[in-house]
Design a protein around this motif. Sequence first.
Motif, PDB file in Angstrom:
ATOM      1  N   SER A  28      -9.934 -17.280   4.569  1.00  0.00           N
ATOM      2  CA  SER A  28      -9.750 -18.316   5.597  1.00  0.00           C
ATOM      3  C   SER A  28      -8.742 -17.913   6.664  1.00  0.00           C
ATOM      4  O   SER A  28      -8.993 -18.089   7.857  1.00  0.00           O
ATOM      5  CB  SER A  28      -9.215 -19.590   4.949  1.00  0.00           C
ATOM      6  OG  SER A  28     -10.232 -20.443   4.635  1.00  0.00           O
ATOM      7  N   SER A  29      -7.602 -17.380   6.214  1.00  0.00           N
ATOM      8  CA  SER A  29      -6.532 -17.063   7.180  1.00  0.00           C
ATOM      9  C   SER A  29      -6.986 -15.978   8.141  1.00  0.00           C
ATOM     10  O   SER A  29      -6.816 -16.097   9.365  1.00  0.00           O
ATOM     11  CB  SER A  29      -5.262 -16.607   6.448  1.00  0.00           C
ATOM     12  OG  SER A  29      -4.852 -17.572   5.523  1.00  0.00           O
ATOM     13  N   PHE A  86       0.847  -1.193   0.000  1.00  0.00           N
ATOM     14  CA  PHE A  86       0.000   0.000   0.000  1.00  0.00           C
ATOM     15  C   PHE A  86       0.883   1.245   0.000  1.00  0.00           C
ATOM     16  O   PHE A  86       2.004   1.207   0.520  1.00  0.00           O
ATOM     17  CB  PHE A  86      -0.906  -0.009   1.242  1.00  0.00           C
ATOM     18  CG  PHE A  86      -1.840  -1.193   1.264  1.00  0.00           C
ATOM     19  CD1 PHE A  86      -3.028  -1.164   0.560  1.00  0.00           C
ATOM     20  CD2 PHE A  86      -1.505  -2.347   1.976  1.00  0.00           C
ATOM     21  CE1 PHE A  86      -3.890  -2.262   0.563  1.00  0.00           C
ATOM     22  CE2 PHE A  86      -2.359  -3.447   1.982  1.00  0.00           C
ATOM     23  CZ  PHE A  86      -3.550  -3.402   1.268  1.00  0.00           C
ATOM     24  N   TRP A 122      -9.431 -16.832  -5.897  1.00  0.00           N
ATOM     25  CA  TRP A 122      -8.051 -17.189  -6.250  1.00  0.00           C
ATOM     26  C   TRP A 122      -8.001 -18.424  -7.129  1.00  0.00           C
ATOM     27  O   TRP A 122      -6.993 -18.691  -7.778  1.00  0.00           O
ATOM     28  CB  TRP A 122      -7.146 -17.307  -5.024  1.00  0.00           C
ATOM     29  CG  TRP A 122      -7.535 -18.271  -3.944  1.00  0.00           C
ATOM     30  CD1 TRP A 122      -8.138 -17.979  -2.764  1.00  0.00           C
ATOM     31  CD2 TRP A 122      -7.295 -19.694  -3.908  1.00  0.00           C
ATOM     32  NE1 TRP A 122      -8.310 -19.123  -2.001  1.00  0.00           N
ATOM     33  CE2 TRP A 122      -7.806 -20.185  -2.678  1.00  0.00           C
ATOM     34  CE3 TRP A 122      -6.715 -20.600  -4.792  1.00  0.00           C
ATOM     35  CZ2 TRP A 122      -7.743 -21.531  -2.315  1.00  0.00           C
ATOM     36  CZ3 TRP A 122      -6.654 -21.942  -4.434  1.00  0.00           C
ATOM     37  CH2 TRP A 122      -7.158 -22.386  -3.212  1.00  0.00           C
TER      38      TRP A 122
HETATM   39  P1  NA7 Z   1      -7.748 -15.527   0.521  1.00  0.00           P
HETATM   40  O1  NA7 Z   1      -8.855 -16.475   0.679  1.00  0.00           O
HETATM   41  O2  NA7 Z   1      -7.280 -15.189  -0.845  1.00  0.00           O
HETATM   42  O3  NA7 Z   1      -8.166 -14.191   1.289  1.00  0.00           O
HETATM   43  C1  NA7 Z   1      -7.414 -13.004   1.168  1.00  0.00           C
HETATM   44  C2  NA7 Z   1      -8.168 -11.849   1.772  1.00  0.00           C
HETATM   45  O4  NA7 Z   1      -7.388 -10.665   1.616  1.00  0.00           O
HETATM   46  C3  NA7 Z   1      -9.495 -11.580   1.066  1.00  0.00           C
HETATM   47  O5  NA7 Z   1     -10.412 -11.112   2.016  1.00  0.00           O
HETATM   48  C4  NA7 Z   1      -9.106 -10.470   0.084  1.00  0.00           C
HETATM   49  O6  NA7 Z   1     -10.183  -9.660  -0.323  1.00  0.00           O
HETATM   50  C5  NA7 Z   1      -8.134  -9.684   0.921  1.00  0.00           C
HETATM   51  N1  NA7 Z   1      -7.236  -8.878   0.115  1.00  0.00           N
HETATM   52  C6  NA7 Z   1      -6.354  -9.298  -0.817  1.00  0.00           C
HETATM   53  N2  NA7 Z   1      -5.700  -8.253  -1.360  1.00  0.00           N
HETATM   54  C7  NA7 Z   1      -6.197  -7.152  -0.752  1.00  0.00           C
HETATM   55  C8  NA7 Z   1      -5.930  -5.762  -0.895  1.00  0.00           C
HETATM   56  N3  NA7 Z   1      -5.027  -5.305  -1.772  1.00  0.00           N
HETATM   57  N4  NA7 Z   1      -6.611  -4.910  -0.109  1.00  0.00           N
HETATM   58  C9  NA7 Z   1      -7.516  -5.365   0.771  1.00  0.00           C
HETATM   59  N5  NA7 Z   1      -7.823  -6.665   0.951  1.00  0.00           N
HETATM   60  C10 NA7 Z   1      -7.169  -7.550   0.186  1.00  0.00           C
HETATM   61  O7  NA7 Z   1      -6.449 -16.009   1.313  1.00  0.00           O
HETATM   62  P2  NA7 Z   1      -6.359 -16.801   2.683  1.00  0.00           P
HETATM   63  O8  NA7 Z   1      -4.938 -16.830   3.082  1.00  0.00           O
HETATM   64  O9  NA7 Z   1      -7.323 -16.283   3.661  1.00  0.00           O
HETATM   65  O10 NA7 Z   1      -6.848 -18.247   2.320  1.00  0.00           O
HETATM   66  C11 NA7 Z   1      -6.269 -18.958   1.225  1.00  0.00           C
HETATM   67  C12 NA7 Z   1      -6.587 -20.402   1.328  1.00  0.00           C
HETATM   68  O11 NA7 Z   1      -5.791 -20.997   2.342  1.00  0.00           O
HETATM   69  C13 NA7 Z   1      -7.982 -20.753   1.729  1.00  0.00           C
HETATM   70  O12 NA7 Z   1      -8.905 -20.698   0.691  1.00  0.00           O
HETATM   71  C14 NA7 Z   1      -7.827 -22.147   2.279  1.00  0.00           C
HETATM   72  O13 NA7 Z   1      -7.752 -23.059   1.215  1.00  0.00           O
HETATM   73  C15 NA7 Z   1      -6.491 -22.098   2.923  1.00  0.00           C
HETATM   74  P3  NA7 Z   1     -11.022 -10.059  -1.672  1.00  0.00           P
HETATM   75  O14 NA7 Z   1     -11.870 -11.233  -1.262  1.00  0.00           O
HETATM   76  O15 NA7 Z   1     -10.005 -10.436  -2.716  1.00  0.00           O
HETATM   77  O16 NA7 Z   1     -11.775  -8.852  -2.008  1.00  0.00           O
END
Ligand code: NA7
Length: 539
Positions: free
Chosen positions: A193-194, A158, A499
Amino acid sequence: MPAQHPDKTPQNVFDIVIIGAGFAGLYMLHKARKLGLHARVFEVGEGVGGTWHWNRYPGARCDVESMQYSYQFDEDLQQEWEWSERYSGQPEILRYANHVADRFNLRDDIQFETRVESACFDEAEETWTISTDRHETVSAQFVVMATGCLSSTNAPVFPGQDEFEGDIHHTGRWPREGVDFSGKRVAVIGTGSSGIQAIPIIAEQADHLTVFQRTAQYAIPAHNRPLKAEEQATVKARYSEFRQENSLYPNGFSLRMPLNEMPALEASEDERATEYEARWAEGGFTFSWSFADLGTNLEANATAASFVRNKIHEIVEDPETAKKLSPDSVIGCKRLCLDTGYFKTFNRPDVDLVDISQQGIDRITPTGIQCGSEQHEVDILVLATGFDAMTGTLLAMDIRGRNGLSLTKQWEAGPRTYLGLGIPAFPNLFTISGPGSPSVLTNMIVSIEQHVNWISDCLEAMRAAGHQTIEASEEAADAWVAHVNEVADQTVYPSCNSWYLGANVPGKPRVFMPLLGFPPYVEKCDEVAASNYEGFVLG
Ligand code: NA7
């Protein structure tokens, strides 16, 4: 340009180089040894465990139940290991990975704290040259990418982030020594999830927690609990049959309540409510199987989504906060999260939710986070922003196949594999749980074992037939990518920015990467092997 001249002293000439010492790399090494191959594993971390080595954030836990999230290749191993909870936490899974490494003496062939920087195919010699960040270059006939699906973090930077005076931690690179949140004002960005696992625990430890949410997420209660001795004994009494039955489920694991064959749209409102309530009470992914059409029909899906939104409004006391926490998208399109006190955490007076879906984060200041005119004072920033899933780690290496073709070039429009195992123009290189295979939509350990077994059988068959190389054909890969997308297009999966589609990483091509449906995939892999590796070119 990577080094082209491998060290040909015998100790640096391998039959097989395996990259990664997570569950895939460990089992691949074990099988390679059984085949009598001279093998070397390179691993960036200082220990085994892959994703469970890096994701040490508070609350990290598997969302597949313990009795299923483990290896099945060795009967003694599966009989002797005792799991303590319905869903295992990260420390216990990491202990298990270490136990496996010790039990099968795997560490001797693993070189830790070593990052592979490049792998280049030498067409004249028909071998791979692998270079590491330790300035060593080795050669091998085969390379296996056991690099994991969630191993490269997605860590947005950011504006102003460099000036932040506190500590910044990504959940996927959590410090080994842990993080002391006591007396601190903490911010968590990300509610996948995390974030959902970490937030309740950070809230308990910190002085104040502010959660920055870009997209609200559906979460179903995990109802985690200690695993009873009788439950384990019942499974262990017929473990191999249990595994065999589970492999017939679409995700490669069974749930506590079977799929309800009835479509949601054919059920009455009362019947739907009863079914959803029962599955909410059971907890876990069982909820996704409430009705037969939730994954394929948007109207049916909306009934489940509405049920969960109502639950969020029952749990969260402040109606405005409950509204912000209620997703309006398709349920199950992004991976469903399991909730252990997540929604309830927002009833705490020391936890705030900031909705950044509209205005985003303007900048990180030396002492906090600025959103519009509001400044949120913060001592520690936690990025729970996920991963550059499935392709990130592969593309971070300089991998070159025939004619010096780079993998980055080969995959510039999105990953192209055949079966998620082979890539055209990259002979003798295998990807374990690669894009195009069921991988992240399944019990990962089951998928890993299926891939490792298939690769080992393939190496054995090649040896018996005197083949030196195996390479996916262009046509087979094109047809396979089309197939993966056709299957996904019949479902609700492509309807959100998940993702699975690479949509969470700016600039990443939007391609559905995992294949839906484990049993037909296994059947296809078996058919390919039985037909002398149809779709591959053997040399
Ligand atoms: P995830 O499921 O990809 O979640 C990442 C989170 O971070 C999600 O809420 C995103 O919002 C948020 N995000 C990502 N980039 C940004 C930016 N630039 N600004 C604000 N918020 C952001 O990853 P996890 O680690 O939680 O889980 C991954 C997998 O691990 C999970 O599915 C299980 O299989 C275990 P978004 O939804 O993209 O708007």
